[in-house]
Design a protein around this motif. Structure first.
Motif, PDB file in Angstrom:
ATOM      1  N   VAL B   4      -4.074 -18.364   2.533  1.00 50.34           N
ATOM      2  CA  VAL B   4      -3.956 -17.583   3.767  1.00 50.34           C
ATOM      3  C   VAL B   4      -2.751 -16.651   3.630  1.00 50.34           C
ATOM      4  CG1 VAL B   4      -3.616 -17.643   6.262  1.00 50.34           C
ATOM      5  CG2 VAL B   4      -4.937 -19.457   5.128  1.00 50.34           C
ATOM      6  N   THR B   5      -2.996 -15.362   3.785  1.00 50.58           N
ATOM      7  CA  THR B   5      -1.941 -14.364   3.615  1.00 50.58           C
ATOM      8  C   THR B   5      -1.685 -13.654   4.938  1.00 50.58           C
ATOM      9  OG1 THR B   5      -2.601 -13.986   1.319  1.00 50.58           O
ATOM     10  CG2 THR B   5      -1.213 -12.314   2.356  1.00 50.58           C
ATOM     11  N   GLN B   6      -0.422 -13.620   5.342  1.00 55.38           N
ATOM     12  CA  GLN B   6      -0.016 -12.952   6.582  1.00 55.38           C
ATOM     13  C   GLN B   6       0.935 -11.801   6.272  1.00 55.38           C
ATOM     14  OE1 GLN B   6       0.791 -17.064   8.906  1.00 55.38           O
ATOM     15  NE2 GLN B   6       1.250 -15.237  10.101  1.00 55.38           N
ATOM     16  N   THR B   7       0.739 -10.711   6.970  1.00 56.18           N
ATOM     17  CA  THR B   7       1.680  -9.595   6.909  1.00 56.18           C
ATOM     18  C   THR B   7       1.880  -9.025   8.300  1.00 56.18           C
ATOM     19  OG1 THR B   7      -0.119  -8.040   6.432  1.00 56.18           O
ATOM     20  CG2 THR B   7       1.094  -8.943   4.541  1.00 56.18           C
ATOM     21  N   PRO B   8       3.089  -8.502   8.607  1.00 54.65           N
ATOM     22  CA  PRO B   8       4.297  -8.554   7.791  1.00 54.65           C
ATOM     23  C   PRO B   8       4.978  -9.909   7.892  1.00 54.65           C
ATOM     24  CG  PRO B   8       4.788  -7.542   9.896  1.00 54.65           C
ATOM     25  CD  PRO B   8       3.307  -7.833   9.914  1.00 54.65           C
ATOM     26  N   LYS B   9       6.058 -10.098   7.159  1.00 54.39           N
ATOM     27  CA  LYS B   9       6.830 -11.338   7.250  1.00 54.39           C
ATOM     28  C   LYS B   9       7.807 -11.277   8.410  1.00 54.39           C
ATOM     29  CE  LYS B   9       6.592 -12.490   2.355  1.00 54.39           C
ATOM     30  NZ  LYS B   9       7.366 -12.787   1.123  1.00 54.39           N
ATOM     31  N   PHE B  10       8.333 -10.117   8.680  1.00 54.24           N
ATOM     32  CA  PHE B  10       9.298  -9.929   9.763  1.00 54.24           C
ATOM     33  C   PHE B  10       8.972  -8.629  10.490  1.00 54.24           C
ATOM     34  CE2 PHE B  10      12.071 -13.181   8.175  1.00 54.24           C
ATOM     35  CZ  PHE B  10      11.979 -13.093   6.795  1.00 54.24           C
ATOM     36  N   ARG B  11       9.274  -8.611  11.794  1.00 56.79           N
ATOM     37  CA  ARG B  11       9.096  -7.364  12.537  1.00 56.79           C
ATOM     38  C   ARG B  11       9.959  -7.433  13.789  1.00 56.79           C
ATOM     39  NH1 ARG B  11       4.946  -3.368  13.038  1.00 56.79           N
ATOM     40  NH2 ARG B  11       5.958  -1.696  14.204  1.00 56.79           N
ATOM     41  N   ILE B  12      10.583  -6.286  14.092  1.00 51.83           N
ATOM     42  CA  ILE B  12      11.310  -6.150  15.343  1.00 51.83           C
ATOM     43  C   ILE B  12      10.604  -5.085  16.176  1.00 51.83           C
ATOM     44  CG2 ILE B  12      13.500  -5.544  16.440  1.00 51.83           C
ATOM     45  CD1 ILE B  12      14.901  -6.503  13.890  1.00 51.83           C
ATOM     46  N   LEU B  13      10.255  -5.415  17.385  1.00 49.95           N
ATOM     47  CA  LEU B  13       9.573  -4.495  18.296  1.00 49.95           C
ATOM     48  C   LEU B  13      10.434  -4.227  19.517  1.00 49.95           C
ATOM     49  CD1 LEU B  13       5.844  -5.681  18.625  1.00 49.95           C
ATOM     50  CD2 LEU B  13       6.702  -3.677  17.408  1.00 49.95           C
ATOM     51  N   LYS B  14      10.255  -3.078  20.078  1.00 51.39           N
ATOM     52  CA  LYS B  14      10.872  -2.801  21.376  1.00 51.39           C
ATOM     53  C   LYS B  14       9.869  -3.156  22.471  1.00 51.39           C
ATOM     54  CE  LYS B  14      14.004   0.786  19.735  1.00 51.39           C
ATOM     55  NZ  LYS B  14      14.485   2.171  19.881  1.00 51.39           N
ATOM     56  N   ILE B  15      10.400  -3.489  23.624  1.00 56.45           N
ATOM     57  CA  ILE B  15       9.554  -3.831  24.766  1.00 56.45           C
ATOM     58  C   ILE B  15       8.539  -2.720  25.010  1.00 56.45           C
ATOM     59  CG2 ILE B  15       9.525  -4.278  27.243  1.00 56.45           C
ATOM     60  CD1 ILE B  15      12.321  -5.516  26.909  1.00 56.45           C
ATOM     61  N   GLY B  16       7.286  -3.106  25.159  1.00 59.33           N
ATOM     62  CA  GLY B  16       6.229  -2.137  25.451  1.00 59.33           C
ATOM     63  C   GLY B  16       5.508  -1.597  24.237  1.00 59.33           C
ATOM     64  N   GLN B  17       6.080  -1.818  23.052  1.00 60.84           N
ATOM     65  CA  GLN B  17       5.399  -1.372  21.841  1.00 60.84           C
ATOM     66  C   GLN B  17       4.222  -2.293  21.528  1.00 60.84           C
ATOM     67  OE1 GLN B  17       8.640  -1.151  18.908  1.00 60.84           O
ATOM     68  NE2 GLN B  17       8.523   1.094  19.028  1.00 60.84           N
ATOM     69  N   SER B  18       3.375  -1.826  20.629  1.00 62.66           N
ATOM     70  CA  SER B  18       2.242  -2.636  20.212  1.00 62.66           C
ATOM     71  C   SER B  18       2.266  -2.803  18.701  1.00 62.66           C
ATOM     72  CB  SER B  18       0.930  -1.991  20.653  1.00 62.66           C
ATOM     73  OG  SER B  18       0.783  -0.727  20.038  1.00 62.66           O
ATOM     74  N   MET B  19       1.582  -3.839  18.241  1.00 61.31           N
ATOM     75  CA  MET B  19       1.475  -4.052  16.805  1.00 61.31           C
ATOM     76  C   MET B  19       0.330  -5.009  16.514  1.00 61.31           C
ATOM     77  SD  MET B  19       4.294  -6.769  15.387  1.00 61.31           S
ATOM     78  CE  MET B  19       3.531  -6.661  13.775  1.00 61.31           C
ATOM     79  N   THR B  20      -0.074  -5.031  15.265  1.00 62.38           N
ATOM     80  CA  THR B  20      -1.108  -5.959  14.801  1.00 62.38           C
ATOM     81  C   THR B  20      -0.548  -6.814  13.689  1.00 62.38           C
ATOM     82  OG1 THR B  20      -2.894  -4.420  15.374  1.00 62.38           O
ATOM     83  CG2 THR B  20      -3.399  -6.171  13.797  1.00 62.38           C
ATOM     84  N   LEU B  21      -0.690  -8.113  13.837  1.00 63.11           N
ATOM     85  CA  LEU B  21      -0.348  -9.054  12.781  1.00 63.11           C
ATOM     86  C   LEU B  21      -1.610  -9.303  11.965  1.00 63.11           C
ATOM     87  CD1 LEU B  21       1.774  -9.548  15.099  1.00 63.11           C
ATOM     88  CD2 LEU B  21       1.961 -11.870  14.226  1.00 63.11           C
ATOM     89  N   GLN B  22      -1.472  -9.113  10.669  1.00 60.83           N
ATOM     90  CA  GLN B  22      -2.644  -9.232   9.807  1.00 60.83           C
ATOM     91  C   GLN B  22      -2.734 -10.643   9.224  1.00 60.83           C
ATOM     92  OE1 GLN B  22      -4.844  -6.893   9.661  1.00 60.83           O
ATOM     93  NE2 GLN B  22      -3.704  -5.132  10.456  1.00 60.83           N
ATOM     94  N   CYS B  23      -3.963 -11.110   9.065  1.00 57.36           N
ATOM     95  CA  CYS B  23      -4.222 -12.403   8.442  1.00 57.36           C
ATOM     96  C   CYS B  23      -5.511 -12.319   7.655  1.00 57.36           C
ATOM     97  CB  CYS B  23      -4.325 -13.505   9.487  1.00 57.36           C
ATOM     98  SG  CYS B  23      -4.781 -15.116   8.794  1.00 57.36           S
ATOM     99  N   THR B  24      -5.467 -12.769   6.411  1.00 62.95           N
ATOM    100  CA  THR B  24      -6.668 -12.801   5.594  1.00 62.95           C
ATOM    101  C   THR B  24      -6.682 -14.086   4.777  1.00 62.95           C
ATOM    102  OG1 THR B  24      -8.013 -11.551   4.015  1.00 62.95           O
ATOM    103  CG2 THR B  24      -5.634 -11.544   3.672  1.00 62.95           C
ATOM    104  N   GLN B  25      -7.881 -14.622   4.569  1.00 65.39           N
ATOM    105  CA  GLN B  25      -8.013 -15.838   3.766  1.00 65.39           C
ATOM    106  C   GLN B  25      -9.140 -15.642   2.751  1.00 65.39           C
ATOM    107  OE1 GLN B  25     -10.818 -18.104   4.053  1.00 65.39           O
ATOM    108  NE2 GLN B  25     -11.756 -17.330   5.947  1.00 65.39           N
ATOM    109  N   ASP B  26      -8.953 -16.264   1.588  1.00 62.30           N
ATOM    110  CA  ASP B  26      -9.914 -16.084   0.506  1.00 62.30           C
ATOM    111  C   ASP B  26     -10.622 -17.388   0.151  1.00 62.30           C
ATOM    112  OD1 ASP B  26      -7.521 -15.960  -2.293  1.00 62.30           O
ATOM    113  OD2 ASP B  26      -7.880 -17.447  -0.727  1.00 62.30           O
ATOM    114  N   MET B  27     -10.676 -18.316   1.094  1.00 65.23           N
ATOM    115  CA  MET B  27     -11.280 -19.620   0.843  1.00 65.23           C
ATOM    116  C   MET B  27     -12.661 -19.750   1.475  1.00 65.23           C
ATOM    117  SD  MET B  27      -7.808 -21.859   1.409  1.00 65.23           S
ATOM    118  CE  MET B  27      -7.292 -20.899   2.825  1.00 65.23           C
ATOM    119  N   ASN B  28     -13.169 -18.663   2.040  1.00 68.33           N
ATOM    120  CA  ASN B  28     -14.483 -18.656   2.679  1.00 68.33           C
ATOM    121  C   ASN B  28     -14.557 -19.665   3.827  1.00 68.33           C
ATOM    122  OD1 ASN B  28     -17.043 -17.481   2.905  1.00 68.33           O
ATOM    123  ND2 ASN B  28     -17.997 -19.169   1.785  1.00 68.33           N
ATOM    124  N   HIS B  29     -13.433 -19.808   4.529  1.00 69.81           N
ATOM    125  CA  HIS B  29     -13.389 -20.737   5.656  1.00 69.81           C
ATOM    126  C   HIS B  29     -14.051 -20.125   6.880  1.00 69.81           C
ATOM    127  CE1 HIS B  29      -9.800 -23.328   4.094  1.00 69.81           C
ATOM    128  NE2 HIS B  29     -10.948 -23.613   3.501  1.00 69.81           N
TER     129      HIS B  29
END
Lengths: 116, 116
Positions: B4-29
């Motif tokens: 299971v791979t997650q990106t990014p490892k760290f992130r600083i956001l300001k109030i009201g901003q948006s972002m997407t945390l990515q997650c991918t897995q290669d185990m066919n779960h």
């Protein structure tokens, strides 16, 4: 609803001594019980599980856990602690009749520190 | 086999901003999960998915959205970041429900998010 409690936030043990990390649970019916370990800056890793059968279950890295139905406990144990065992340990519970993906409940974690 | 791979490892956001945390897995779960970890609170389930195209709310879904267009990917979206969303986020996957006796969760290494 099921729940799990880890009464100790922190456990310190000397290297070479036996260690115990405590967990108690509340669930209707017979529980499925799990232990996970989290090393620094890493995700949780599965250690062991109790489903049915022998009350003493063995897992990875020399860890074992004892299921006690009368005391509703599932304490994690190891006969001789290593410095490398220092980590955050989580107990988790689910109920066999509620095996939906949203029915696994984690405790708050116990930080184990093994002192050289 | 990356797991299971997650990106990014760290992130600083300001109030009201948006972002997407990515997650991918290669185990066919089939099953994928998003948890948040707060000190002394253990892990809380945000959203989960039982397969591509199917998602459902967990214990703490407010302020988050997810999608599951493929078996491999399960991104978590924060639309209007708030300080209460400061946490460590973990993505996990399993072949069967993690509550079941034969299917432990596999975790990524987490994303540490700070909202200021």
């Amino acid at each position: 609803a099921q729940s799990v409690a880890q009464p100790e936030d922190q456990v310190n043990v000397a290297e070479g001594n036996p260690l115990t990390v405590k967990c108690t649970y509340s669930v209707s019916g017979n529980p499925y019980l799990f232990w996970y370990v989290q090393y620094p800056n890493r995700g949780l890793q599965f250690l062991l599980k109790y489903i049915t059968g022998d009350n003493l279950v063995k897992g990875s890295y020399g860890f074992e856990a004892e299921f006690n139905k009368s005391q509703t406990s599932f304490h994690l144990k190891k006969p001789s602690a290593l410095v490398s065992d220092s980590a955050l340990y989580f107990c988790a519970v689910s109920a066999p009749h509620q095996t939906g993906a949203n029915n696994l409940f984690f405790g708050t974690g116990t930080r184990l520190t093994v002192i050289p | 086999n990356a797991g299971v791979t997650q990106t990014p490892k760290f992130r600083i956001l300001k109030i009201g901003q948006s972002m997407t945390l990515q997650c991918t897995q290669d185990m066919n779960h089939n099953y994928m999960y998003w948890y948040r970890q707060d000190p002394g609170m253990g892990l809380k389930l945000i959203y989960y998915s039982v397969g591509a195209g199917i998602t459902d709310k967990g214990e703490v879904p407010n302020g988050y959205n997810v999608s599951r267009s493929t078996t491999e990917d399960f991104p978590l979206r924060l639309e209007l970041a708030a300080p209460s969303q400061t946490s460590v986020y973990f993505c996990a996957s399993s072949y069967n429900p993690g509550t079941s006796y034969n299917s432990p969760l596999h975790f990524g290494n987490g994303t540490r998010l700070t909202v200021t």
